[in-house]
Design a protein around this motif. Structure first.
Motif, PDB file in Angstrom:
ATOM      1  N   ARG A 313       0.852  -1.195   0.000  1.00 49.46           N
ATOM      2  CA  ARG A 313       0.000   0.000   0.000  1.00 49.46           C
ATOM      3  C   ARG A 313       0.885   1.242   0.000  1.00 49.46           C
ATOM      4  O   ARG A 313       1.984   1.236   0.563  1.00 49.46           O
ATOM      5  N   VAL A 314       0.375   2.300  -0.655  1.00 50.63           N
ATOM      6  CA  VAL A 314       1.070   3.587  -0.690  1.00 50.63           C
ATOM      7  C   VAL A 314       0.076   4.682  -0.339  1.00 50.63           C
ATOM      8  O   VAL A 314      -1.131   4.537  -0.546  1.00 50.63           O
ATOM      9  N   ASP A 315       0.587   5.778   0.201  1.00 59.79           N
ATOM     10  CA  ASP A 315      -0.281   6.882   0.619  1.00 59.79           C
ATOM     11  C   ASP A 315      -0.995   7.528  -0.555  1.00 59.79           C
ATOM     12  O   ASP A 315      -2.087   8.092  -0.394  1.00 59.79           O
ATOM     13  N   ALA A 316      -0.402   7.468  -1.747  1.00 59.52           N
ATOM     14  CA  ALA A 316      -1.002   8.124  -2.901  1.00 59.52           C
ATOM     15  C   ALA A 316      -2.326   7.483  -3.300  1.00 59.52           C
ATOM     16  O   ALA A 316      -3.207   8.148  -3.859  1.00 59.52           O
ATOM     17  N   TYR A 317      -2.485   6.180  -3.026  1.00 60.75           N
ATOM     18  CA  TYR A 317      -3.708   5.462  -3.392  1.00 60.75           C
ATOM     19  C   TYR A 317      -4.205   4.689  -2.173  1.00 60.75           C
ATOM     20  O   TYR A 317      -3.987   3.476  -2.062  1.00 60.75           O
ATOM     21  N   PRO A 318      -4.862   5.365  -1.235  1.00 64.81           N
ATOM     22  CA  PRO A 318      -5.253   4.706   0.016  1.00 64.81           C
ATOM     23  C   PRO A 318      -6.257   3.573  -0.180  1.00 64.81           C
ATOM     24  O   PRO A 318      -6.347   2.685   0.667  1.00 64.81           O
ATOM     25  N   ASP A 319      -7.028   3.592  -1.272  1.00 63.53           N
ATOM     26  CA  ASP A 319      -8.042   2.565  -1.498  1.00 63.53           C
ATOM     27  C   ASP A 319      -7.530   1.417  -2.364  1.00 63.53           C
ATOM     28  O   ASP A 319      -8.304   0.518  -2.713  1.00 63.53           O
TER      29      ASP A 319
END
Length: 445
Positions: A313-319
């Motif tokens: 997971r990355v902060d740019a795409y939380p979903d």
């Protein structure tokens, strides 16, 4: 007369009484009518309020259904959508290890482009961030060394042709001398001299041919073919010589091409630059596959599987959840952090993951715990919330908000929102998500 007057007076009084009674009765009747009309209005208002209350109640029920996300999907539509169901059940699930990582390129998918020789840049066809395809021309430059080599080639070819012509002359002279020696018209010494000259010419032709071949090989390293060289080789007529000279100038212009498709990730060239082989002009990176290097501390290395699927997971795409696979665990420990790099290969076809991104990596360990799990395909994201669709009947499906844990082997841990034994849609859950959102948009209008 007096009696008649008295009777008329009495009749007039009677008439007045009758008129008064009529007025009173009329007033009473009017009052009754007004009261009746007032009561009817109240009745109509009460009836309207009851109808409005009924509509409000229906709206509340509908709003409740919408909030619950109940859907009616006919069986034929389910078949067309390829819907399949699964049962939420408790299984032995790997205990995750949550670590951090960094997105890096695959080294074999990165190329640093440099010119083959010293030259002057004439044209640049790309910019930083451009996507390029295999074989695409990126930079045009005047290759000084190539121009020199082509000039040497033209001179060597001319020398070879002269050597060929000289050899033919000496061959005819030798043949003539061999005929004359039979007639005793020349001496043996003269014949031997001509034979020596012919042999020297043969050796000279071989030497010039070797020089031509040597220069050809140099030129081929710059990408020119034998057909290209035939266009610059000097010929007999003046017009052909002029055309060959023009091609010489054109062929000294070299290009840099992309060896494979990718993105221009580094850029450092401009028109007019004097470039040399040790100067890097462009970097092309193919990011369809990237590495995520996760840092695992030394005490936890024994818990790692050698080959396992991880979630990223990355902060740019939380979903959004990315998946990768462990392909290598470093053989060395970083002295400063006491951690080892764990290499995870991640498919990145839409280029969502950017180089240098900070990531959170969930790695399944060798430890197992019994927990409720569901197929990964069953989970959809709606308004930032993880949801599954529970089958409440043959054609009825309900949205269920869930809280998720780690993912492993195609299944995700369900921490809350779902009970064991419930039937959920696995394949085809995206169809239900689309139908729910479509219904929401329809009701909003």
């Amino acid at each position: 007369m007096h009696g008649l007057h008295h009777r008329l007076h009495r009749q007039g009084g009677l008439r007045a009484v009758l008129v008064w009674l009529a007025i009173c009765l009329g007033a009473a009747a009017g009052s009754a009518c007004l009261e009746t009309g007032h009561n009817g209005a109240h009745h109509r208002e009460d009836h309207a309020e009851e109808e409005h209350a009924g509509e409000t109640h229906d709206d509340e029920e509908h709003a409740g259904d919408q909030a619950r996300g109940s859907l009616e999907i006919p069986e034929e539509a389910q078949q067309n959508a390829g819907m399949q169901v699964a049962t939420a059940e408790r299984r032995a699930h790997p205990v995750p290890m949550n670590v951090t990582g960094l997105v890096t390129p695959v080294p074999s998918r990165v190329v640093h482009l440099r010119p083959l020789a010293e030259g002057v840049v004439k044209q640049v066809d790309v910019r930083l961030g451009d996507r390029v395809r295999t074989g695409q021309v990126l930079v045009h430059y005047d290759n000084i060394a190539l121009g020199d080599h082509i000039g040497e080639y033209r001179a060597a070819v001319a020398a070879r042709r002269q050597a060929e012509a000289d050899l033919q002359v000496l061959q005819r002279s030798l043949q003539r001398a061999e005929q004359l020696i039979g007639l005793e018209a020349i001496s043996q010494q003269a014949l031997d001299l001509r034979r020596s000259e012919f042999e020297q010419a043969q050796a000279g032709l071989v030497s010039t041919q070797a020089e031509v071949s040597r220069i050809e090989e140099r030129i081929h390293r710059f990408g020119l073919t034998d057909e290209d060289l035939s266009e610059v080789a000097p010929t007999g007529s003046a017009e052909e010589m002029r055309v060959a000279a023009e091609r010489h100038r054109e062929m000294s212009l070299n290009v840099l091409r992309a060896p494979f498709g990718g993105t221009v990730t580094e850029f450092g060239v401009a028109v007019g630059d004097l470039v040399e082989p040790d100067r890097e002009l462009l970097t092309i990176t193919n990011m369809s596959t990237v590495w995520v290097l996760a840092d695992v501390y030394e005490p936890d290395l024994g818990r790692l599987p050698t080959d396992a699927e991880v979630t990223i997971r990355v902060d740019a795409y939380p979903d959004r959840v990315f998946t990768g696979r462990i392909t290598y665990i470093s053989d060395t420990i970083e002295m400063s952090t006491r951690a080892a790099h764990v290499r995870c290969v991640v498919t990145n076809r839409d280029k969502a993951l950017k180089l240098g991104m900070f990531t959170r990596v969930s790695i399944p360990t060798n430890e197992r715990v019994s927990t409720l799990v569901a197929p990964v395909d069953a989970v959809q994201q709606i308004d930032g919330q993880s949801v599954v669709f529970v089958r409440a009947g043959p054609t009825t499906f309900e949205r269920r908000d869930v809280t998720l844990g780690s993912t492993a082997d195609g299944r995700v841990e369900v921490v809350g929102g779902l009970d064991p034994g419930e039937t959920i849609v696995s394949t085809g859950s995206f169809y239900l998500k689309t139908a729910l959102l479509h219904e929401r948009i329809g009701h909003s209008h």
